[in-house]
Design a protein around this motif. Sequence first.
Motif, PDB file in Angstrom:
ATOM      1  N   SER A 165       0.823  -1.197  -0.057  1.00  0.00           N
ATOM      2  CA  SER A 165      -0.139   0.064   0.023  1.00  0.00           C
ATOM      3  C   SER A 165       0.797   1.344   0.039  1.00  0.00           C
ATOM      4  O   SER A 165       0.525   2.170  -0.783  1.00  0.00           O
ATOM      5  CB  SER A 165      -0.818  -0.164   1.330  1.00  0.00           C
ATOM      6  OG  SER A 165      -1.666   0.970   1.331  1.00  0.00           O
ATOM      7  N   CYS A 166       1.984   1.178   0.719  1.00  0.00           N
ATOM      8  CA  CYS A 166       2.933   2.262   0.870  1.00  0.00           C
ATOM      9  C   CYS A 166       3.596   2.204  -0.458  1.00  0.00           C
ATOM     10  O   CYS A 166       4.098   3.508  -1.143  1.00  0.00           O
ATOM     11  CB  CYS A 166       3.852   2.220   1.977  1.00  0.00           C
ATOM     12  SG  CYS A 166       5.158   3.247   1.877  1.00  0.00           S
ATOM     13  N   MET A 167       4.190   1.475  -1.126  1.00  0.00           N
ATOM     14  CA  MET A 167       5.021   1.371  -2.120  1.00  0.00           C
ATOM     15  C   MET A 167       4.578   1.824  -3.356  1.00  0.00           C
ATOM     16  O   MET A 167       4.933   2.280  -4.407  1.00  0.00           O
ATOM     17  CB  MET A 167       5.853  -0.168  -2.398  1.00  0.00           C
ATOM     18  CG  MET A 167       6.613  -0.487  -1.174  1.00  0.00           C
ATOM     19  SD  MET A 167       7.927   0.623  -0.975  1.00  0.00           S
ATOM     20  CE  MET A 167       8.836   0.451  -2.373  1.00  0.00           C
ATOM     21  N   GLU A 168       3.021   1.470  -3.675  1.00  0.00           N
ATOM     22  CA  GLU A 168       2.462   2.010  -4.849  1.00  0.00           C
ATOM     23  C   GLU A 168       2.791   3.594  -4.861  1.00  0.00           C
ATOM     24  O   GLU A 168       2.769   3.970  -5.943  1.00  0.00           O
ATOM     25  CB  GLU A 168       0.956   1.583  -4.566  1.00  0.00           C
ATOM     26  CG  GLU A 168       0.472   0.136  -4.869  1.00  0.00           C
ATOM     27  CD  GLU A 168      -0.852  -0.169  -4.781  1.00  0.00           C
ATOM     28  OE1 GLU A 168      -1.118  -1.279  -4.832  1.00  0.00           O
ATOM     29  OE2 GLU A 168      -1.576   0.759  -4.152  1.00  0.00           O
ATOM     30  N   PHE A 169       2.415   4.405  -3.739  1.00  0.00           N
ATOM     31  CA  PHE A 169       2.472   5.785  -3.629  1.00  0.00           C
ATOM     32  C   PHE A 169       4.118   6.019  -3.932  1.00  0.00           C
ATOM     33  O   PHE A 169       4.263   7.183  -4.518  1.00  0.00           O
ATOM     34  CB  PHE A 169       2.047   6.295  -2.573  1.00  0.00           C
ATOM     35  CG  PHE A 169       0.489   6.429  -2.676  1.00  0.00           C
ATOM     36  CD1 PHE A 169      -0.173   7.727  -2.758  1.00  0.00           C
ATOM     37  CD2 PHE A 169      -0.190   5.244  -2.666  1.00  0.00           C
ATOM     38  CE1 PHE A 169      -1.597   7.811  -2.758  1.00  0.00           C
ATOM     39  CE2 PHE A 169      -1.798   5.433  -2.567  1.00  0.00           C
ATOM     40  CZ  PHE A 169      -2.377   6.607  -2.865  1.00  0.00           C
ATOM     41  N   LEU A 170       4.932   5.373  -3.198  1.00  0.00           N
ATOM     42  CA  LEU A 170       6.241   5.803  -3.185  1.00  0.00           C
ATOM     43  C   LEU A 170       6.799   5.709  -4.530  1.00  0.00           C
ATOM     44  O   LEU A 170       7.821   6.302  -4.797  1.00  0.00           O
ATOM     45  CB  LEU A 170       7.012   4.687  -2.030  1.00  0.00           C
ATOM     46  CG  LEU A 170       8.199   5.696  -1.731  1.00  0.00           C
ATOM     47  CD1 LEU A 170       8.155   6.978  -1.074  1.00  0.00           C
ATOM     48  CD2 LEU A 170       8.776   4.496  -0.829  1.00  0.00           C
TER      49      LEU A 170
END
Length: 599
Positions: free
Chosen positions: A172-177
């Motif tokens: 969930s974090c890496m998608e945005f990062l």
Amino acid sequence: MVHIGATPLGGANPIRLQSMTNTSTTDTEGSVAQAIRITDAGGEYVRLTTQGIREAENLKNINAHLRREKYMTPLVADVHFNPKVAEVAALYAEKVRINPGNYVDSARTFREREYTDEAYAAELQKIRDRFVPFLNICKANYTAIRIGVNHGSLSDRILSRYGDTPEGMVESCMEFLRICVEEHFTDVVISIKASHTVVMAKTVRLLAQVMEQEGMAFPLHLGVTEAGDGEDGRIKSALGIGALLADGLGDTIRVSLSEEPEAEIPVARKLLDHILSRQNHPPIAATPSPAFSYLSPTRRKTHAVGKIGGGNLPVVISVRMDHSQETDPQFRPDYMYTGRGLPENRLPDTEYILDADAWTGAPHTWPAFHYKQLQQLHTNTAEKKFFFLPYPVLTEEILACLSTHPEVVIISQSTHANRLGEHRALVHSLMNAGIENPVVFFQHYTEEHTEDLQIKAAADMGALILDGFCDGIFLYNHGCIPHTVMDTTAFGILQAGRVRTSKTEYISCPGCGRTLFDLQTTIARVKAATSHLKGLKIGIMGCIVNGPGEMADADYGYVGAGRGKISLYKKKECIEKNIPEEEAVEKLIELIKANGDYK
């Protein structure tokens, strides 16, 4: 390094402390006053709830007022559900926090949904289309962002593919990062939080590895959400945050307490100072065990010695050198170490430990050996022995002795500046030698204040519990803290580490501008009515943002539904909505009773 106003984060900068106001962000005077109190207490960033456009626009007034008062503390806008609010907030705050779980995806519903690869890819494109314009605004205004993942608000899309797992939280974090990296936007801070300390620590460890694999090194914001108040909030926060700080993870911390925001800062300062006191310590030579998994630790395999080790819950050993027998029945230690003699009147169902050279073989007492008494250990016939063992004296002879004495419980002790390092080194050495004797960790202090003891002891035990090494805890303090407080602290640490439950567990948020009732008063009322319900988990959440999600593993939930209105939950299911606040605690008790959980 991330630029956040005049207070940069990461790189060679110190670890920063922060808190969050619980005022309405439309209340300029109240928000400014609270931001000043947080800053005066030592806070270096101040976060404010930013529910809508009005709140986002009023950040301009709050920011200007603080600067007039000569306070340069960067402001952080906390945004959920509405990308447009984030875009406005980026004009007036030094940093904007967004939640990947609800920035574009709809709020978590706990419904199972299926996504084809094409549909999933389309959702990712939708995120990109909505997120990139926000990044461009941040670039133009030199505004940093925080990608803040909460365990309680993962989207249904993430849950459909990854489940409610650390892997899902990281993705969930890496998608945005990844979008940030593609757009060459680097003023990014990351947080992954949970009220469950094990989930929180495991997920941050995994995130750090995934970032490294993808060539990223963004600063980490650490915190345990909904940690609660009082000793529970301090112990749970110190255990989870301290375990990660001890491993070199973390660039800013927030201790989330259900108390006044400025009360969080001194607790965070004590925790950070305790961890930093280990800096530049002498090296510890050790060989990591290939059987240990840092990212997915399981409990170390041991054989049981009585009720210690094996499949038993970790035990509590308490020092009673003065032969005091005062205990709280709910937190009675499993063993009492009384040195060279037994108390005249002994407690039933409690076992005692004596020094080996004073042991007489009395029923329900067991000898404790120092490593210099190795020969006695060889020849002693007691069915249970306790062996105080510092890592530096662990020799092949001692390992050979332990391999032939399965009845020995090892008491790991250390005087090293980095005690955690030596405790870990000892356990890894045992694992490498195939030694399966249980290990209890002896932690000693010289504290005069209970809060200091709670913070330090929880931080020291955090990684040992999370690594799966803890068969017991043995706290000793050379100071004026009562034995009963030492006992409750030990049991509280084991409960915070999710390895032994001894009391009701409360998952309560710290409060913010979204909170819809008097949080501190409500927590006190709920605790007064339910604190005897050992093993029950009760969530007390100020609003719906993370409420049902963060307390998904709670048995019952008390959640703000509107001003003066409460909704009650059983697990994830809302049982009754919009109860008047003055009736809600009684209704909660009725719900617990109706389900047979009120004893």
